[in-house]
Write a protein that holds these residues in place. Structure first.
Motif, PDB file in Angstrom:
ATOM      1  N   PRO A 117      41.147   4.267  82.358  1.00  0.00           N
ATOM      2  CA  PRO A 117      41.674   4.300  80.853  1.00  0.00           C
ATOM      3  C   PRO A 117      41.363   3.839  79.796  1.00  0.00           C
ATOM      4  CG  PRO A 117      43.486   3.369  82.441  1.00  0.00           C
ATOM      5  CD  PRO A 117      42.293   3.419  83.477  1.00  0.00           C
ATOM      6  N   SER A 420      47.640  -2.396  88.839  1.00  0.00           N
ATOM      7  CA  SER A 420      48.744  -2.382  88.983  1.00  0.00           C
ATOM      8  C   SER A 420      50.176  -3.712  89.422  1.00  0.00           C
ATOM      9  CB  SER A 420      49.445  -2.097  90.497  1.00  0.00           C
ATOM     10  OG  SER A 420      50.120  -1.474  90.746  1.00  0.00           O
ATOM     11  N   THR A 538      52.115   7.242  86.644  1.00  0.00           N
ATOM     12  CA  THR A 538      50.659   8.082  86.028  1.00  0.00           C
ATOM     13  C   THR A 538      51.478   7.945  84.292  1.00  0.00           C
ATOM     14  OG1 THR A 538      51.062  10.258  87.711  1.00  0.00           O
ATOM     15  CG2 THR A 538      50.772  10.686  85.379  1.00  0.00           C
ATOM     16  N   PHE A 541      49.337   4.300  83.905  1.00  0.00           N
ATOM     17  CA  PHE A 541      47.691   5.233  83.811  1.00  0.00           C
ATOM     18  C   PHE A 541      47.733   5.292  81.978  1.00  0.00           C
ATOM     19  CE2 PHE A 541      44.535   7.804  83.811  1.00  0.00           C
ATOM     20  CZ  PHE A 541      43.189   7.468  83.809  1.00  0.00           C
ATOM     21  N   GLU A 544      48.289   3.009  79.178  1.00  0.00           N
ATOM     22  CA  GLU A 544      46.861   2.917  79.068  1.00  0.00           C
ATOM     23  C   GLU A 544      45.867   3.517  78.773  1.00  0.00           C
ATOM     24  OE1 GLU A 544      45.620  -0.832  80.872  1.00  0.00           O
ATOM     25  OE2 GLU A 544      48.326  -0.308  79.866  1.00  0.00           O
ATOM     26  N   SER A 545      45.914   4.563  78.818  1.00  0.00           N
ATOM     27  CA  SER A 545      44.635   5.102  77.665  1.00  0.00           C
ATOM     28  C   SER A 545      44.794   5.215  76.136  1.00  0.00           C
ATOM     29  CB  SER A 545      44.004   7.204  78.511  1.00  0.00           C
ATOM     30  OG  SER A 545      44.605   7.013  79.788  1.00  0.00           O
TER      31      SER A 545
END
Length: 569
Positions: A117, A420, A538, A541, A544-545
């Motif tokens: 990401p 994580s 998810t 993620f 972060e993207s």
């Protein structure tokens, strides 16, 4: 009247990437910091190839210490913030060579870095990155004295007194020696040690007019690789050594013509040629390998060549009364796998946390800093073993074909644990507590350590020249890897004969709820994800993207600049 301040909370020796980052962290939180730098910025430094673990550590430092600038070198998406003197890194590539033979195209590996990401990694031009981070430390309030070598440090139970080469005296509650190999305190207390497995020397410089290897050899398409090797860090590997190629000129926005080049050799196999200059020895050596020789035809050095004797050293201790060693002052193994910079920055992050707590309590007792010593020495020892066994594996490409999987798996698990943990940690203290058992590779996961010990022991026992023994060892290692329950699909493909990791690693099967899914199951899932659900992972993620997308970073930069102009107006 002389009102010059000479008393500080923390003194730091060295303003490289560790000293400047630590100075920025402490100053940001109101600690009175002084940094002594023997040289003058901008100054040359090696340690130029970023890896996922290092970049993730920088993002964690930026977030947990509220110093956003520390994330600027974590991704290509920050290029608008740091300038265009840095290169892009989309992969690690390895080309295995045998003397007097053209490079065998079957002996190639490209470990593609995931773009999501956070974007691809960087090749950082250290004279720019270190100067920038030193300026950040100054901006947050640190005092930086360039051109000020430290002559001596007097350590007592009450604090430290620092004497500069110019005869000036400064006092502090605690001193951090980030001065590199020639650490004043490591030498003063007799802590330096070279009791290590790996044994290498180096010849390095920056060059111009060095083309992409695929322009003088076979194309990346002919190799079946996703990217040209110049779009990442290239390793030419061979019996007893390797050669790094780190381009800063490998993308359209680059304004830097330089390529970093370094030759690492085991002197027990390739003794130093003292009858030759460093440059002459470099070119004399690569003449043995036709494909490497062709790669460097026409390339010219842009700075003086550097040649060293043995690189490896460590320390028997890292922490003492009122002081500690940081980064390369504590130890260094080899540029291989770019683990040195990760070791340096993870140690810097942990030390920043420990120093802020010590300053808050006004307790600088040695026991407060024992976690730093344990982590640093574990990291150095782990790097030593994987480097020593990688050099040995290069003596026979069959050994390297399986040992490379262990490196890939260890790096992936370490990155997974870091990412994580940042996503789940509710505080800075919780973050570092969760990472207390890291060992440089494997993310502190017990089953990986068991696997690595088994494979390393096999590599250490085998004679690379005994083909029957090599074949048996390869079979044993393949069986161990195949039986590791949580081997990612992409690594299974390499184990089965693929020469690269896929550019796009996202697959629907990652959403499975068993051990074949991204979260794994049992001890793996608990260790790396705790109680987090697939939905939560998810969501992290995706966030972060968005947060680290180049467009979002540029918008925040523009908004910040307008606010600054508004303040001026």
């Amino acid at each position: 009247m002389n009102t010059k301040q000479t008393r500080y909370d923390i003194a730091i020796i060295g303003s490289g990437i560790s000293g400047s980052s630590l100075g920025a962290i402490l100053a940001r939180h109101g600690v009175r910091v002084i940094i002594f730098e023997a040289g003058m910025h901008p100054k040359f430094a090696v340690g130029e190839s970023m890896i996922l673990e290092t970049s993730e550590t920088m993002r964690a430092m930026a977030e947990f210490f509220d110093v956003p600038e520390l994330a600027y070198f974590s991704s290509e998406n920050y290029m608008a913030h740091i300038g265009t003197s840095h290169g892009i890194k989309r992969h690690f590539s390895y080309l295995h060579h045998i003397a007097d033979q053209p490079q065998n195209m079957r002996h190639a590996l490209q470990a593609v870095i995931p773009q999501r990401p956070h974007g691809y990694e960087l090749h950082i031009h250290r004279q720019d990155s270190d100067y920038f981070l030193t300026s950040v430390a100054v901006r947050y309030g640190a005092t930086v004295l360039q051109g000020t070598p430290v002559k001596d440090i007097d350590v007592t139970t009450d604090g430290v007194t620092i004497l500069t080469a110019q005869g000036q005296t400064y006092e502090a509650d605690f001193v951090v020696d980030a001065g590199g190999m020639r650490s004043l305190l490591a030498e003063k207390f007799g802590w330096r040690s070279r009791d290590l497995q790996s044994h290498t020397r180096t010849i390095f410089t920056h060059m111009v007019d060095l083309p992409c290897y695929n322009q003088v050899g076979a194309s990346h398409q002919a190799y079946g690789l996703p990217f040209p090797v110049s779009e990442g860090t290239l390793h030419h590997v061979f019996h007893g050594g390797w050669l790094w190629v780190i381009p800063f000129n490998n993308h359209a926005r680059s304004t830097n013509p330089l390529v970093s080049v370094g030759l690492q050799l085991d002197p027990r196999i390739h003794p130093m040629r003292t009858d030759l200059s460093p440059e002459e020895e470099f070119f004399s050596f690569i003449d043995r390998f036709p494909s490497i020789k062709a790669h460097f035809a026409g390339a010219r050095a842009a700075r003086a060549w550097t040649r060293t004797e043995r690189l490896q050293y460590t320390s028997t201790h890292v922490v003492g009364e009122r002081f500690c060693l940081l980064g390369h002052a504590a130890g260094f193994i080899d540029p291989l796998y770019s683990k040195g910079l990760y070791t340096t920055l993870m140690s810097t992050a942990l030390l920043g946390h420990l120093l802020l707590e010590a300053h808050r309590r006004q307790d600088y007792g040695t026991a407060q800093f024992e976690p730093l010593e344990r982590l640093t020495l574990r990291f150095v020892a782990a790097h030593d073993r994987i480097v020593a066994n990688s050099y040995k594996a290069w003596s026979n490409p069959k050994l390297w074909s399986v040992y490379a999987i262990l490196w890939l798996l260890g790096a992936y698990l370490e990155y997974l644990k870091l990412l994580s943990t940042r996503g789940r940690a509710t505080s800075r203290a919780a973050y570092f507590a969760e990472l207390a058992d890291l060992r440089l590779v494997g993310g502190g996961f017990g089953p990986f350590k068991t696997l690595a010990d088994q494979i390393d022991t096999l590599i250490e026992a085998v004679d690379p020249c005994d083909e029957a023994a090599v074949d048996q060892t390869v079979r044993q290692i393949r069986a161990l890897l195949a039986n590791f329950p949580w081997m990612p699909w992409a690594f299974q493909q390499v184990l089965a004969g693929a020469n690269h990791l896929p550019a796009n690693k996202l697959r629907l099967s990652l959403l499975r709820q068993d051990q074949k899914g991204f979260l794994g199951d049992g001890p793996f899932r608990q260790h790396f994800f705790g109680d987090a659900s697939l939905r939560q992972v998810t969501r992290f993620f995706v966030s972060e993207s968005i947060k680290y997308a180049g467009s979002m970073l540029n918008i925040r930069k523009q908004v910040g600049f307008r606010r600054k102009l508004g303040g001026i107006a």
